[in-house]
Design an enzyme around this catalytic site. Structure first.
Site, mmCIF file in Angstrom:
data_model
loop_
_atom_site.group_PDB
_atom_site.id
_atom_site.type_symbol
_atom_site.label_atom_id
_atom_site.label_comp_id
_atom_site.label_asym_id
_atom_site.label_seq_id
_atom_site.Cartn_x
_atom_site.Cartn_y
_atom_site.Cartn_z
ATOM 1 C CB THR A 19 2.658 1.150 6.239
ATOM 2 O OG1 THR A 19 1.287 0.902 6.604
ATOM 3 C CG2 THR A 19 3.513 0.864 7.465
ATOM 4 C CG ASP B 180 4.763 -6.579 8.864
ATOM 5 O OD1 ASP B 180 5.647 -6.292 9.672
ATOM 6 O OD2 ASP B 180 4.152 -7.675 8.815
ATOM 7 N NE ARG C 216 -2.536 -4.662 6.047
ATOM 8 C CZ ARG C 216 -2.936 -4.980 4.819
ATOM 9 N NH1 ARG C 216 -3.632 -6.068 4.621
ATOM 10 N NH2 ARG C 216 -2.651 -4.224 3.789
ATOM 11 C CG ASP D 56 1.469 -2.253 10.722
ATOM 12 O OD1 ASP D 56 2.301 -1.610 10.040
ATOM 13 O OD2 ASP D 56 0.724 -3.112 10.228
ATOM 14 N NE ARG E 199 -2.378 -4.304 -0.566
ATOM 15 C CZ ARG E 199 -1.820 -3.593 0.412
ATOM 16 N NH1 ARG E 199 -0.639 -3.951 0.897
ATOM 17 N NH2 ARG E 199 -2.439 -2.554 0.929
ATOM 18 C CG ASP F 34 -1.697 -0.013 8.169
ATOM 19 O OD1 ASP F 34 -2.558 0.838 7.879
ATOM 20 O OD2 ASP F 34 -1.570 -1.085 7.556
ATOM 21 N N GLY G 211 0.848 -1.197 0.000
ATOM 22 C CA GLY G 211 0.000 0.000 0.000
ATOM 23 C C GLY G 211 0.879 1.241 0.000
HETATM 24 O O1 F6P Z 1 -1.577 -1.188 4.849
HETATM 25 C C1 F6P Z 1 -2.162 0.002 4.433
HETATM 26 C C2 F6P Z 1 -3.649 -0.173 4.232
HETATM 27 O O2 F6P Z 1 -4.182 1.072 3.819
HETATM 28 C C3 F6P Z 1 -4.421 -0.724 5.419
HETATM 29 O O3 F6P Z 1 -4.690 0.252 6.392
HETATM 30 C C4 F6P Z 1 -5.651 -1.270 4.741
HETATM 31 O O4 F6P Z 1 -6.223 -2.307 5.503
HETATM 32 C C5 F6P Z 1 -5.093 -1.809 3.442
HETATM 33 O O5 F6P Z 1 -3.887 -1.114 3.199
HETATM 34 C C6 F6P Z 1 -6.015 -1.649 2.258
HETATM 35 O O6 F6P Z 1 -5.432 -2.322 1.197
HETATM 36 P P1 F6P Z 1 -5.813 -2.108 -0.335
HETATM 37 O O7 F6P Z 1 -5.332 -0.762 -0.751
HETATM 38 O O8 F6P Z 1 -5.105 -3.204 -1.036
HETATM 39 O O9 F6P Z 1 -7.299 -2.176 -0.397
#
Ligand code: F6P
Length: 323
Positions: free
Chosen positions: A125, A103, A171, A129, A72, A127, A11
């Site tokens: 990120t 991560d 997340r 985390d 991803r 998050d 992300g």
């Molecule tokens: O890891 C960053 C994040 O924005 C999380 O907070 C969220 O759960 C996820 O990515 C959303 O992923 P995507 O953009 O693949 O929908």
């Protein structure tokens, strides 16, 4: 080390571009050739590479997203795929890679490093985390977005004396909900790290109105519920319980967008430059982390074997201040 690669994966987060700019310009200052690897680990597999010079990163410090694009890359968990990627990187003469992401991205960087391509990681990120760094690139900007959204929601909530359930990202981490809720003055904060009882939340809302509150804002981390939208689940339950007017807002991907804050640009610049300095000095297998106000180097093995914990004192503080 003569030639380094840079990639962003997973992300995106606001400030990734500032990190790319810093890495490229620090690399050039050290006399290195810098190669941008497009679309994250996917670009290592497809050989989507381009040389980056000082001018190529001009005017990007203020931009969200990532000029290198991101993806991803579940495929990259397979050794067979990584072997292909390593072959491509070797063929391109890339001696080491600066890897920017969260991560999962850092796990990929650890695997590459073990299998023969030196890497240094930069935590990015929204998050926040990632163990080993107080802040990840992007979380400050995301928090500002959350707080601005809560400010806007509060005015309409007050006007109609409504309860709003606001879902934020993160997340499995409650960091955005906790810090966004604390700084945005939420009445209730629900995070995955703390058990909750929706009947008690309903009672809190009821008592809040009884004390004369004109609105109640419940900030919900997406990670408290994994079978759909956390906010809709909470909203539905509370509607049945208290019968008050409830509205649900899911902030979603707008939390990942926008221009990076001064704080994110600052840490991205520092972490990006330090990563390149260390990689070119022969260091690898580490992530650059912000600890206090210093940049520290943390082994991937520490970063990836430990969980970053929520500060429970801040959670208690948010509760006390929400009266
Ligand atoms: O890891 C960053 C994040 O924005 C999380 O907070 C969220 O759960 C996820 O990515 C959303 O992923 P995507 O953009 O693949 O929908």
């Amino acid at each position: 080390m003569k030639k380094i690669g840079i990639l962003t994966s997973g992300g995106d987060s606001p400030g990734m571009n500032a990190a790319i700019r810093a890495a490229v310009r620090q690399g050039k200052a050290l006399g290195l050739t810098v190669i941008g690897i497009n679309s994250g680990y996917e670009g290592c597999l497809t050989g989507d590479l381009e040389e980056l010079g000082v001018k190529d990163v001009s005017g990007i410090i203020e931009e969200g997203g990532t000029i290198l694009r991101s993806k991803r890359a579940p495929k990259f968990k397979e050794k067979r795929e990584r072997t292909k990627a390593i072959r491509n990187l070797n063929q391109a003469g890339i001696d080491g890679v600066v890897v920017i992401g969260g991560d999962g991205t850092l796990r990929g960087a650890q695997a590459l490093n073990r299998e023969g391509v030196p890497t240094v990681g930069i935590p990015a990120t929204i998050d926040n985390d990632v163990y080993g760094t107080d802040m990840t690139i992007g979380v400050d900007t995301a928090l500002n977005t959350v707080v601005q959204s809560l400010d806007r929601i509060r005015t309409t909530a007050s006007a109609l004396e409504r309860t709003f359930i606001v879902e934020v990202m993160g997340r499995n981490s409650g960091y955005i909900a906790l810090m966004g809720g604390l700084s945005g003055g939420a009445e209730v904060i629900l995070i995955p790290e703390v058990e909750y009882n929706l009947d008690e939340v309903a009672e809190e809302i009821y008592q809040g109105y009884k004390r004369g509150k004109q609105h109640m804002i419940v900030v919900v981390a997406e990670g408290i519920y994994d079978e759909g939208s956390a906010a809709h689940y909470v909203g539905q339950h509370l509607k049945e319980q208290i019968g008050f007017e409830i509205r649900v807002t899911v902030l979603g991907h707008m939390q990942r967008g926008g221009n990076p804050s001064a704080f994110d640009r600052g840490i991205a610049s520092r972490l990006g430059a330090e990563a390149v300095k260390r990689l070119s000095n022969g260091e690898s297998g580490t992530m650059m982390g912000l600890q206090g106000n210093e940049i520290k180097s943390v082994d991937y093995s520490d970063v990836l074997s430990q969980e970053k914990e929520i500060d429970m004192e801040l959670y208690e503080l948010a509760k006390t201040l929400s009266q």
